[in-house]
Design a protein around this motif. Structure first.
Motif, PDB file in Angstrom:
ATOM      1  N   PRO A   1       2.594   7.752  18.479  1.00 46.57           N
ATOM      2  CA  PRO A   1       2.060   6.894  19.541  1.00 46.57           C
ATOM      3  C   PRO A   1       1.512   5.599  18.955  1.00 46.57           C
ATOM      4  CG  PRO A   1       0.678   8.850  19.189  1.00 46.57           C
ATOM      5  CD  PRO A   1       1.839   8.974  18.265  1.00 46.57           C
ATOM      6  N   GLU A   2       1.902   4.478  19.586  1.00 45.45           N
ATOM      7  CA  GLU A   2       1.412   3.117  19.299  1.00 45.45           C
ATOM      8  C   GLU A   2       0.820   2.862  17.902  1.00 45.45           C
ATOM      9  OE1 GLU A   2       0.776   0.535  22.034  1.00 45.45           O
ATOM     10  OE2 GLU A   2       2.219   1.646  23.263  1.00 45.45           O
ATOM     11  N   LEU A   3       1.636   2.548  16.944  1.00 45.58           N
ATOM     12  CA  LEU A   3       1.130   2.079  15.655  1.00 45.58           C
ATOM     13  C   LEU A   3       0.816   0.597  15.814  1.00 45.58           C
ATOM     14  CD1 LEU A   3       3.725   3.553  13.121  1.00 45.58           C
ATOM     15  CD2 LEU A   3       1.728   4.646  14.129  1.00 45.58           C
ATOM     16  N   HIS A   4      -0.097   0.075  15.004  1.00 44.97           N
ATOM     17  CA  HIS A   4      -0.397  -1.351  15.196  1.00 44.97           C
ATOM     18  C   HIS A   4       0.708  -2.225  14.601  1.00 44.97           C
ATOM     19  CE1 HIS A   4      -2.013  -1.261  11.087  1.00 44.97           C
ATOM     20  NE2 HIS A   4      -1.921  -2.577  11.100  1.00 44.97           N
ATOM     21  N   LEU A   5       1.547  -1.638  13.764  1.00 46.29           N
ATOM     22  CA  LEU A   5       2.630  -2.401  13.135  1.00 46.29           C
ATOM     23  C   LEU A   5       3.820  -1.466  12.941  1.00 46.29           C
ATOM     24  CD1 LEU A   5       2.654  -5.315  12.102  1.00 46.29           C
ATOM     25  CD2 LEU A   5       1.867  -4.489   9.899  1.00 46.29           C
ATOM     26  N   GLY A   6       4.956  -1.765  13.549  1.00 45.70           N
ATOM     27  CA  GLY A   6       6.154  -0.951  13.364  1.00 45.70           C
ATOM     28  C   GLY A   6       6.155   0.322  14.208  1.00 45.70           C
ATOM     29  N   GLU A   7       7.186   1.122  14.000  1.00 43.29           N
ATOM     30  CA  GLU A   7       7.348   2.386  14.739  1.00 43.29           C
ATOM     31  C   GLU A   7       7.656   3.492  13.737  1.00 43.29           C
ATOM     32  OE1 GLU A   7       6.705   2.562  17.865  1.00 43.29           O
ATOM     33  OE2 GLU A   7       6.833   0.461  18.482  1.00 43.29           O
ATOM     34  N   MET A   8       7.397   4.751  14.145  1.00 47.58           N
ATOM     35  CA  MET A   8       7.643   5.848  13.213  1.00 47.58           C
ATOM     36  C   MET A   8       8.151   7.079  13.955  1.00 47.58           C
ATOM     37  SD  MET A   8       5.183   7.121  10.171  1.00 47.58           S
ATOM     38  CE  MET A   8       3.787   7.698  11.114  1.00 47.58           C
TER      39      MET A   8
ATOM     40  N   LEU B   1       5.333   9.250   5.834  1.00 50.91           N
ATOM     41  CA  LEU B   1       4.346   9.025   6.900  1.00 50.91           C
ATOM     42  C   LEU B   1       3.174   8.180   6.402  1.00 50.91           C
ATOM     43  CD1 LEU B   1       4.176  12.802   7.892  1.00 50.91           C
ATOM     44  CD2 LEU B   1       5.059  11.034   9.425  1.00 50.91           C
ATOM     45  N   SER B   2       3.179   7.844   5.118  1.00 50.00           N
ATOM     46  CA  SER B   2       2.010   7.246   4.467  1.00 50.00           C
ATOM     47  C   SER B   2       1.691   5.819   4.931  1.00 50.00           C
ATOM     48  CB  SER B   2       2.238   7.254   2.954  1.00 50.00           C
ATOM     49  OG  SER B   2       1.439   6.297   2.333  1.00 50.00           O
ATOM     50  N   LEU B   3       0.474   5.663   5.394  1.00 49.70           N
ATOM     51  CA  LEU B   3      -0.030   4.349   5.818  1.00 49.70           C
ATOM     52  C   LEU B   3       0.064   3.335   4.673  1.00 49.70           C
ATOM     53  CD1 LEU B   3      -1.518   3.578   8.492  1.00 49.70           C
ATOM     54  CD2 LEU B   3      -3.656   3.989   7.289  1.00 49.70           C
ATOM     55  N   ASN B   4      -0.272   3.792   3.455  1.00 53.37           N
ATOM     56  CA  ASN B   4      -0.252   2.916   2.279  1.00 53.37           C
ATOM     57  C   ASN B   4       1.137   2.390   1.958  1.00 53.37           C
ATOM     58  OD1 ASN B   4      -2.824   2.821   1.524  1.00 53.37           O
ATOM     59  ND2 ASN B   4      -2.714   4.556   0.085  1.00 53.37           N
ATOM     60  N   GLN B   5       2.158   3.191   2.275  1.00 57.67           N
ATOM     61  CA  GLN B   5       3.527   2.786   1.946  1.00 57.67           C
ATOM     62  C   GLN B   5       4.217   2.140   3.146  1.00 57.67           C
ATOM     63  OE1 GLN B   5       5.742   5.868  -0.388  1.00 57.67           O
ATOM     64  NE2 GLN B   5       3.869   7.033  -0.119  1.00 57.67           N
TER      65      GLN B   5
ATOM     66  N   VAL C   1       3.633  -3.788   4.755  1.00 59.50           N
ATOM     67  CA  VAL C   1       4.114  -4.868   5.634  1.00 59.50           C
ATOM     68  C   VAL C   1       3.033  -5.939   5.796  1.00 59.50           C
ATOM     69  CG1 VAL C   1       4.973  -5.432   7.946  1.00 59.50           C
ATOM     70  CG2 VAL C   1       5.694  -3.311   6.847  1.00 59.50           C
ATOM     71  N   GLU C   2       1.803  -5.482   6.021  1.00 53.01           N
ATOM     72  CA  GLU C   2       0.689  -6.429   6.190  1.00 53.01           C
ATOM     73  C   GLU C   2       0.559  -7.350   4.978  1.00 53.01           C
ATOM     74  OE1 GLU C   2      -2.468  -4.052   8.964  1.00 53.01           O
ATOM     75  OE2 GLU C   2      -2.723  -3.989   6.794  1.00 53.01           O
ATOM     76  N   GLN C   3       0.575  -6.732   3.792  1.00 56.34           N
ATOM     77  CA  GLN C   3       0.414  -7.534   2.568  1.00 56.34           C
ATOM     78  C   GLN C   3       1.596  -8.475   2.376  1.00 56.34           C
ATOM     79  OE1 GLN C   3      -0.991  -5.415  -1.045  1.00 56.34           O
ATOM     80  NE2 GLN C   3      -0.898  -3.647   0.300  1.00 56.34           N
ATOM     81  N   ALA C   4       2.802  -8.005   2.695  1.00 54.78           N
ATOM     82  CA  ALA C   4       3.991  -8.842   2.498  1.00 54.78           C
ATOM     83  C   ALA C   4       3.921 -10.073   3.415  1.00 54.78           C
ATOM     84  CB  ALA C   4       5.257  -8.042   2.769  1.00 54.78           C
ATOM     85  N   ILE C   5       3.476  -9.874   4.661  1.00 55.77           N
ATOM     86  CA  ILE C   5       3.373 -11.009   5.597  1.00 55.77           C
ATOM     87  C   ILE C   5       2.391 -12.040   5.035  1.00 55.77           C
ATOM     88  CG2 ILE C   5       2.578 -11.708   7.911  1.00 55.77           C
ATOM     89  CD1 ILE C   5       3.600  -8.978   8.929  1.00 55.77           C
TER      90      ILE C   5
ATOM     91  N   ALA D   1      -4.543  16.365   2.548  1.00 57.05           N
ATOM     92  CA  ALA D   1      -5.743  15.547   2.365  1.00 57.05           C
ATOM     93  C   ALA D   1      -5.588  14.183   3.039  1.00 57.05           C
ATOM     94  CB  ALA D   1      -6.030  15.361   0.875  1.00 57.05           C
ATOM     95  N   THR D   2      -4.413  13.528   2.867  1.00 59.80           N
ATOM     96  CA  THR D   2      -4.292  12.163   3.409  1.00 59.80           C
ATOM     97  C   THR D   2      -3.856  12.164   4.883  1.00 59.80           C
ATOM     98  OG1 THR D   2      -2.110  12.063   2.417  1.00 59.80           O
ATOM     99  CG2 THR D   2      -3.863  10.940   1.237  1.00 59.80           C
ATOM    100  N   TYR D   3      -2.812  12.907   5.207  1.00 57.37           N
ATOM    101  CA  TYR D   3      -2.302  12.850   6.593  1.00 57.37           C
ATOM    102  C   TYR D   3      -3.243  13.560   7.571  1.00 57.37           C
ATOM    103  CZ  TYR D   3       1.991  11.336   4.258  1.00 57.37           C
ATOM    104  OH  TYR D   3       2.912  10.681   3.482  1.00 57.37           O
ATOM    105  N   GLY D   4      -3.978  14.559   7.043  1.00 55.53           N
ATOM    106  CA  GLY D   4      -4.975  15.220   7.898  1.00 55.53           C
ATOM    107  C   GLY D   4      -5.921  14.169   8.479  1.00 55.53           C
ATOM    108  N   THR D   5      -6.262  13.174   7.665  1.00 63.60           N
ATOM    109  CA  THR D   5      -7.159  12.111   8.127  1.00 63.60           C
ATOM    110  C   THR D   5      -6.387  11.043   8.903  1.00 63.60           C
ATOM    111  OG1 THR D   5      -8.292  12.452   6.034  1.00 63.60           O
ATOM    112  CG2 THR D   5      -8.951  10.520   7.313  1.00 63.60           C
ATOM    113  N   GLU D   6      -5.249  10.588   8.312  1.00 66.42           N
ATOM    114  CA  GLU D   6      -4.529   9.459   8.930  1.00 66.42           C
ATOM    115  C   GLU D   6      -3.896   9.822  10.276  1.00 66.42           C
ATOM    116  OE1 GLU D   6      -3.257   7.542   4.634  1.00 66.42           O
ATOM    117  OE2 GLU D   6      -1.672   7.878   6.099  1.00 66.42           O
ATOM    118  N   LEU D   7      -3.382  11.049  10.365  1.00 67.37           N
ATOM    119  CA  LEU D   7      -2.645  11.420  11.580  1.00 67.37           C
ATOM    120  C   LEU D   7      -3.457  12.318  12.509  1.00 67.37           C
ATOM    121  CD1 LEU D   7       0.723  12.087   9.753  1.00 67.37           C
ATOM    122  CD2 LEU D   7       0.323  10.234  11.362  1.00 67.37           C
TER     123      LEU D   7
END
Ligand code: SAM
Length: 369
Positions: A341-348, A297-301, A306-310, A25-31
């Protein structure tokens, strides 16, 4: 056909199945289109790397090479410097792009002591278990080879003080100690039983004379409280947080975070991760560097944490951070791992059938103040 006896005791919704439903349900959309091939890889046998123990006299390098293994770290470094010899255009391009994105890009150095052997792409043979040498020290430590990347990204320098905030069972602490560059390592994990395991791991790989109070401290504190213990103290901080451990959650019903009884714990993971990362940021000294990593792989985790911590570091603690691009690391190791491919923050590192490592997400921050 399921035998009746088992059918009665078998959970209706095993956690592994719940995990798969959740990921679909989640990665199908996110990835998007990447998800089907990652899904197949996650459901297949994972690959290991053999982290070589420089302190053991039984490092069977020749044996590993005969089996067709190669040290992916030194191969990556040699390959990149070879490409660099012919004018490293891709690096220039990524540097220009990073600068345009407001990211700081720094070339990574690494200790030649850090070696991790892997079988070639598509070769799914397994490593034999390591043997103890005459002093009882093992020749190599088996771990997901992509788990070495957060240690490489940390880019420790000679004489650095390092905090590994969530260290057990100890694979990354062990990799960091292999560099022989660290002046002082603090390895912490809130779980007392897992801290014991961490101690055993270090004692099975590192000679006693390198495990003195002057060089190593092992603690079992709640990492979220670290800011109250030590502030502005470490040159490098690794924050390798608890997460949904996607691969484990799909393969093992035991100790599975998708177990119904653990729903609350699972849902509160991003908050715990945020608190741990903030504590790690506060523990680093100004100018110090922090690497955040997970095996999900979770965007939320990942990026969201990272965004919120910054944001919170600046708002609540007046700490300004710079995101350090890890593109040079991707360039170096693109022949060993599949990177998203190109995440806006970090690498995976994303799992792939021919190179079934990961998932590992990593993001590097530098404290400016
Ligand atoms: N870095 C380790 C390695 O390479 O072997 C793996 C770390 S594992 C992904 C996450 C760890 O975080 C677990 O061992 C867990 O006990 C620990 N942990 C969970 N909550 C914590 C907290 N509040 N403070 C410190 N450690 C915590």
């Amino acid at each position: 056909r399921v035998k009746e006896k088992w059918a009665a005791t078998r959970p209706k919704h095993p956690p592994t199945r719940l995990a798969l439903q959740h990921f679909d349900a989640t990665y199908g959309t996110e990835l998007g289109s990447l998800w089907p091939s990652i899904r197949i890889a996650l459901l297949s046998e994972k690959k290991y790397g053999a982290l070589i123990n420089v302190f053991s006299s039984d490092v069977s390098l020749a044996e590993l090479q005969v089996q067709g293994c190669r040290d992916f770290i030194n191969d990556g470094v040699v390959q990149t410097s070879f490409e660099g010899g012919a004018k490293n255009e891709s690096s220039d391009v990524s540097m220009a792009k990073a600068e345009a994105d407001g990211l700081q890009e720094s070339p990574l150095q690494h200790s030649p002591n850090l070696q991790c052997f892997v079988f070639q792409r598509g070769d799914i043979r397994r490593f034999k278990p390591a043997r103890p040498d005459q002093f009882g020290l093992f020749g190599y430590y088996l771990m997901d080879a992509a788990s070495v990347l957060p240690c490489l990204a940390l880019d420790v320098k000679d004489g650095d003080t390092v905090l590994d905030l969530c260290a057990a069972p100890g694979g990354k602490s062990l990799a960091l100690l292999q560099t022989q560059l660290i002046r002082f390592l603090c390895a912490n994990d809130s779980s007392v039983s897992r801290t014991k395991r961490l101690k055993q791991v270090l004692q099975s790989y590192i000679p006693k004379q390198f495990l003195t109070e002057d060089t190593l401290r092992i603690t079992s504190f709640d990492g979220t409280m670290w800011g109250e213990i030590e502030k502005n103290a470490f040159d490098r901080v690794l924050v390798d947080v608890p997460c949904t451990t996607d691969r484990h959650s799909l393969m093992e019903d035991d100790n599975n975070i998708f177990n119904k009884s653990r729903t609350g714990e699972r849902r509160s993971l991003p908050q715990l991760q945020l608190e741990l990362l903030l504590a790690g940021i506060i523990a680093a000294c100004p100018g110090g560097e922090i690497v955040y990593s997970t095996c999900t792989l979770s965007l939320n985790q990942n990026q969201s944490v990272v965004e919120q911590a910054i944001h919170l570091a600046q708002e609540q603690h007046n700490i300004h951070l710079q995101v350090v691009s890890l593109r040079p690391l991707v360039q170096m190791f693109k022949n060993t791992f599949h990177f998203a491919p190109e995440l806006h923050l970090g690498e995976m590192v994303i799992p792939h059938l021919a190179a079934n490592f990961g998932p590992i997400y990593l993001c590097k921050l530098r404290r400016l103040t």
